[in-house]
Motif scaffolding. Structure first.
Motif, PDB file in Angstrom:
ATOM      1  N   PHE A  33       0.828  -1.237   0.035  1.00  0.00           N
ATOM      2  CA  PHE A  33       0.056   0.037   0.006  1.00  0.00           C
ATOM      3  C   PHE A  33       0.972   1.387  -0.061  1.00  0.00           C
ATOM      4  O   PHE A  33       0.592   2.215  -0.755  1.00  0.00           O
ATOM      5  CB  PHE A  33      -0.823  -0.063   1.324  1.00  0.00           C
ATOM      6  CG  PHE A  33      -1.999   1.145   1.214  1.00  0.00           C
ATOM      7  CD1 PHE A  33      -3.085   1.125   0.377  1.00  0.00           C
ATOM      8  CD2 PHE A  33      -1.680   2.375   2.270  1.00  0.00           C
ATOM      9  CE1 PHE A  33      -3.894   2.123   0.423  1.00  0.00           C
ATOM     10  CE2 PHE A  33      -2.522   3.452   2.111  1.00  0.00           C
ATOM     11  CZ  PHE A  33      -3.562   3.274   1.365  1.00  0.00           C
ATOM     12  N   THR A  34       1.832   1.339   0.702  1.00  0.00           N
ATOM     13  CA  THR A  34       2.890   2.423   0.912  1.00  0.00           C
ATOM     14  C   THR A  34       3.743   2.710  -0.155  1.00  0.00           C
ATOM     15  O   THR A  34       4.119   3.808  -0.677  1.00  0.00           O
ATOM     16  CB  THR A  34       3.361   2.434   2.233  1.00  0.00           C
ATOM     17  OG1 THR A  34       4.269   1.086   2.761  1.00  0.00           O
ATOM     18  CG2 THR A  34       2.488   2.766   3.415  1.00  0.00           C
ATOM     19  N   SER A  35       4.294   1.369  -0.680  1.00  0.00           N
ATOM     20  CA  SER A  35       5.514   1.371  -1.738  1.00  0.00           C
ATOM     21  C   SER A  35       5.128   1.530  -3.286  1.00  0.00           C
ATOM     22  O   SER A  35       5.507   1.888  -4.094  1.00  0.00           O
ATOM     23  CB  SER A  35       6.270   0.190  -1.568  1.00  0.00           C
ATOM     24  OG  SER A  35       5.645  -1.055  -2.037  1.00  0.00           O
ATOM     25  N   MET A  84      -1.959   2.834  -4.676  1.00  0.00           N
ATOM     26  CA  MET A  84      -1.576   2.343  -3.625  1.00  0.00           C
ATOM     27  C   MET A  84      -2.528   1.208  -3.226  1.00  0.00           C
ATOM     28  O   MET A  84      -2.292   0.222  -2.700  1.00  0.00           O
ATOM     29  CB  MET A  84      -1.898   3.582  -2.359  1.00  0.00           C
ATOM     30  CG  MET A  84      -0.566   4.558  -2.477  1.00  0.00           C
ATOM     31  SD  MET A  84      -0.985   6.080  -1.323  1.00  0.00           S
ATOM     32  CE  MET A  84      -0.648   5.327   0.254  1.00  0.00           C
ATOM     33  N   GLY A  85      -3.866   1.531  -3.571  1.00  0.00           N
ATOM     34  CA  GLY A  85      -4.940   0.523  -3.248  1.00  0.00           C
ATOM     35  C   GLY A  85      -4.907  -0.701  -4.305  1.00  0.00           C
ATOM     36  O   GLY A  85      -5.107  -2.063  -4.093  1.00  0.00           O
ATOM     37  N   ARG A  86      -4.588  -0.354  -5.438  1.00  0.00           N
ATOM     38  CA  ARG A  86      -4.606  -1.446  -6.552  1.00  0.00           C
ATOM     39  C   ARG A  86      -3.176  -2.386  -6.591  1.00  0.00           C
ATOM     40  O   ARG A  86      -3.292  -3.580  -6.386  1.00  0.00           O
ATOM     41  CB  ARG A  86      -4.549  -0.942  -7.869  1.00  0.00           C
ATOM     42  CG  ARG A  86      -3.507  -0.013  -8.607  1.00  0.00           C
ATOM     43  CD  ARG A  86      -3.729   0.586  -9.856  1.00  0.00           C
ATOM     44  NE  ARG A  86      -2.554   1.204 -10.156  1.00  0.00           N
ATOM     45  CZ  ARG A  86      -2.830   2.409 -10.852  1.00  0.00           C
ATOM     46  NH1 ARG A  86      -3.832   3.000 -10.871  1.00  0.00           N
ATOM     47  NH2 ARG A  86      -1.554   3.062 -11.260  1.00  0.00           N
ATOM     48  N   LEU A 140      -4.192  -4.647  -3.434  1.00  0.00           N
ATOM     49  CA  LEU A 140      -4.921  -5.882  -3.762  1.00  0.00           C
ATOM     50  C   LEU A 140      -4.083  -6.833  -4.675  1.00  0.00           C
ATOM     51  O   LEU A 140      -4.278  -8.123  -4.441  1.00  0.00           O
ATOM     52  CB  LEU A 140      -6.177  -5.288  -4.821  1.00  0.00           C
ATOM     53  CG  LEU A 140      -7.070  -6.160  -5.178  1.00  0.00           C
ATOM     54  CD1 LEU A 140      -7.880  -6.780  -3.738  1.00  0.00           C
ATOM     55  CD2 LEU A 140      -8.220  -5.579  -6.089  1.00  0.00           C
ATOM     56  N   ASN A 141      -3.347  -6.141  -5.415  1.00  0.00           N
ATOM     57  CA  ASN A 141      -2.614  -7.310  -6.271  1.00  0.00           C
ATOM     58  C   ASN A 141      -1.614  -8.179  -5.545  1.00  0.00           C
ATOM     59  O   ASN A 141      -1.732  -9.327  -5.900  1.00  0.00           O
ATOM     60  CB  ASN A 141      -1.581  -6.470  -7.360  1.00  0.00           C
ATOM     61  CG  ASN A 141      -2.531  -5.729  -8.539  1.00  0.00           C
ATOM     62  OD1 ASN A 141      -3.698  -6.011  -8.608  1.00  0.00           O
ATOM     63  ND2 ASN A 141      -1.907  -4.847  -9.200  1.00  0.00           N
ATOM     64  N   VAL A 142      -0.968  -7.595  -4.361  1.00  0.00           N
ATOM     65  CA  VAL A 142      -0.150  -8.386  -3.766  1.00  0.00           C
ATOM     66  C   VAL A 142      -0.824  -9.341  -2.780  1.00  0.00           C
ATOM     67  O   VAL A 142      -0.655 -10.671  -2.498  1.00  0.00           O
ATOM     68  CB  VAL A 142       0.754  -7.455  -2.740  1.00  0.00           C
ATOM     69  CG1 VAL A 142       1.426  -8.153  -1.672  1.00  0.00           C
ATOM     70  CG2 VAL A 142       1.727  -6.734  -3.523  1.00  0.00           C
ATOM     71  N   THR A 143      -1.900  -8.974  -2.441  1.00  0.00           N
ATOM     72  CA  THR A 143      -3.109  -9.886  -1.769  1.00  0.00           C
ATOM     73  C   THR A 143      -3.586 -10.963  -2.628  1.00  0.00           C
ATOM     74  O   THR A 143      -3.487 -12.088  -2.039  1.00  0.00           O
ATOM     75  CB  THR A 143      -4.321  -9.320  -1.099  1.00  0.00           C
ATOM     76  OG1 THR A 143      -3.821  -7.859  -0.631  1.00  0.00           O
ATOM     77  CG2 THR A 143      -5.243  -9.990  -0.371  1.00  0.00           C
ATOM     78  N   GLY A 144      -3.784 -10.813  -3.907  1.00  0.00           N
ATOM     79  CA  GLY A 144      -4.048 -11.586  -4.721  1.00  0.00           C
ATOM     80  C   GLY A 144      -2.882 -12.832  -4.838  1.00  0.00           C
ATOM     81  O   GLY A 144      -3.161 -14.192  -5.104  1.00  0.00           O
TER      82      GLY A 144
END
Length: 410
Positions: A265-267, A381-383, A386-390
């Motif tokens: 989210f931050t990076s 930041m949000g996308r 989400l990608n990393v969570t996936g």
């Protein structure tokens, strides 16, 4: 003896502190302080992450392939991974369009053309899928490493991993070298990851201080729409798939993936988050050889967050241009976004390029992208989160599927 604060908690504290400091700097007019004196430390941290990304991807994928010790298993894991990402990306597009149309239908997407003007935006040229297919096969291996072209690095890893495996006993020395190098890289990863609270604090303070005005402005509803889509997709698709396919409760899933989610989210970099993602996947029970294969691939081709973003942005931009999208055009958005998630994966600024492709396909002026370029980092930041969570969800699910498959063989 005092109990050491866990890394996820350190990151959470750093996130909160960064927001507080950022708001103080925003309201006191000290935005330049965060830009000149805080952000550079975040840049240094991200540079360290980028420094280890190529060796992490190279050696972790080769080590993962060798650990599987079966080319059929490598093919099985690869097929499952790509199918998982393609299906979730298509669902992400539908979710993005549903929420975008709800917001637009309620009149919550204002016409900002008169306020901001359609700033010019010239997308990088996209040569088509076949051009990308040719480009992922490097003509110079070292150049791939220098440019950090992740698709090419993955291809190099696949070739070397497969070749070392096929070489058998004659490739034993190469196996030992890869194993030794990977052990060293893991220690280096641990050190760099331990610095992540510093990176999170400095970046969050900078973003909050410099983007506060836009957050409070008329684009807030567009950003809100995208974030609702991100949250719904994470809960309905990722945590649900982890529960159904891996028997992991949503609470356990999000708790396990928390550190990687916050850092992503931050990076705003899936590749830079790889070391943290790998540590989270390991703690959640994913097989090391499978996560070493799935996570680097996912950081390159998994674009669910980007798919939601571009669907919301497409409806918003169409509204600004006075265009109402038909059902047929929305289907085109879903198909184009799903296929483009693979096609533009190796290109810098993939989100904007994919959005430009969709707008051109629908006949919407690409120059209107300028309306949201200013706040693109807030979307990003949000996308990325989400990608990393996936990526983590996929590694957990594929590990479960492969364990079940191995159990049936026995």
């Amino acid at each position: 003896m005092k109990k050491k604060i866990s890394l996820p908690m350190q990151i959470l504290f750093a996130l909160g502190a960064g927001i507080i400091v950022g708001l103080i700097c925003y309201f006191t007019g000290l935005q330049d302080f965060t830009k000149n004196y805080l952000k550079p430390f975040g840049d240094i941290f991200v540079n360290l992450l980028k420094f280890i990304v190529v060796p992490v991807v190279l050696f972790s994928m080769i080590d993962g392939i060798l650990a599987m010790d079966d080319m059929k298993k490598v093919g099985s894991v690869g097929l499952k991974t790509v199918l998982y990402f393609m299906c979730t990306t298509a669902v992400a597009c539908v979710i993005g369009l549903v929420f975008a149309n709800i917001f637009n239908g309620a009149g919550w997407f204002p016409d900002l053309h008169e306020q901001l003007g359609a700033a010019e935006y010239t997308p990088k040229e996209f040569g088509g899928f076949m051009s990308v297919l040719v480009d992922i096969f490097p003509s110079n291996m070292w150049q791939s490493f220098v440019n950090a072209n992740m698709l090419q690095v993955i291809v190099v890893s696949l070739f070397f991993g497969g070749s070392i495996m096929v070489a058998g006993e004659k490739g034993r020395l190469c196996r030992d070298i890869v194993s030794s190098f990977y052990s060293v890289i893991e220690r280096l990863m641990e050190f760099v990851i331990s610095l992540s609270p510093i990176g999170v604090f400095t970046y969050m303070a900078w973003v909050t201080a410099t983007q506060g005005a836009e957050i409070l402005g008329s684009l807030a509803l567009v950003i809100l729409c995208a974030y609702i889509g991100y949250i719904v997709h994470a809960i309905l698709i990722y945590s649900l798939s982890a529960q159904v396919f891996a028997g992991m409760s949503p609470f356990k899933f999000f708790k396990g993936a928390f550190a990687a989610m916050i850092f992503a989210f931050t990076s705003t970099s899936s590749a830079a988050t790889l070391p943290v993602s790998k540590a989270c996947a390991h703690e959640m029970g994913a097989e090391d050889e499978i996560s070493s294969f799935v996570l680097p691939l996912g950081s390159t081709i998994n674009m669910d967050g980007t798919a939601i973003y571009q669907c919301v942005a497409t409806v918003f931009i169409a509204s600004c241009a006075g265009i109402q999208l038909s059902i047929g055009q929305m289907v085109i958005v879903v198909v184009t976004a799903t296929l483009a998630s693979i096609g533009t994966a190796g290109v810098s600024g993939a989100g904007m390029i994919m959005l430009a492709m969709v707008l051109e396909t629908l006949g919407i002026p690409v120059s209107y992208i300028g309306l949201i370029v200013a706040v693109d980092r807030l979307f990003d930041m949000g996308r990325t989160c989400l990608n990393v969570t996936g990526d983590i969800a996929c590694s957990v699910c594929v590990s479960k599927w492969e364990r079940a498959k191995a159990g049936k063989r026995r």
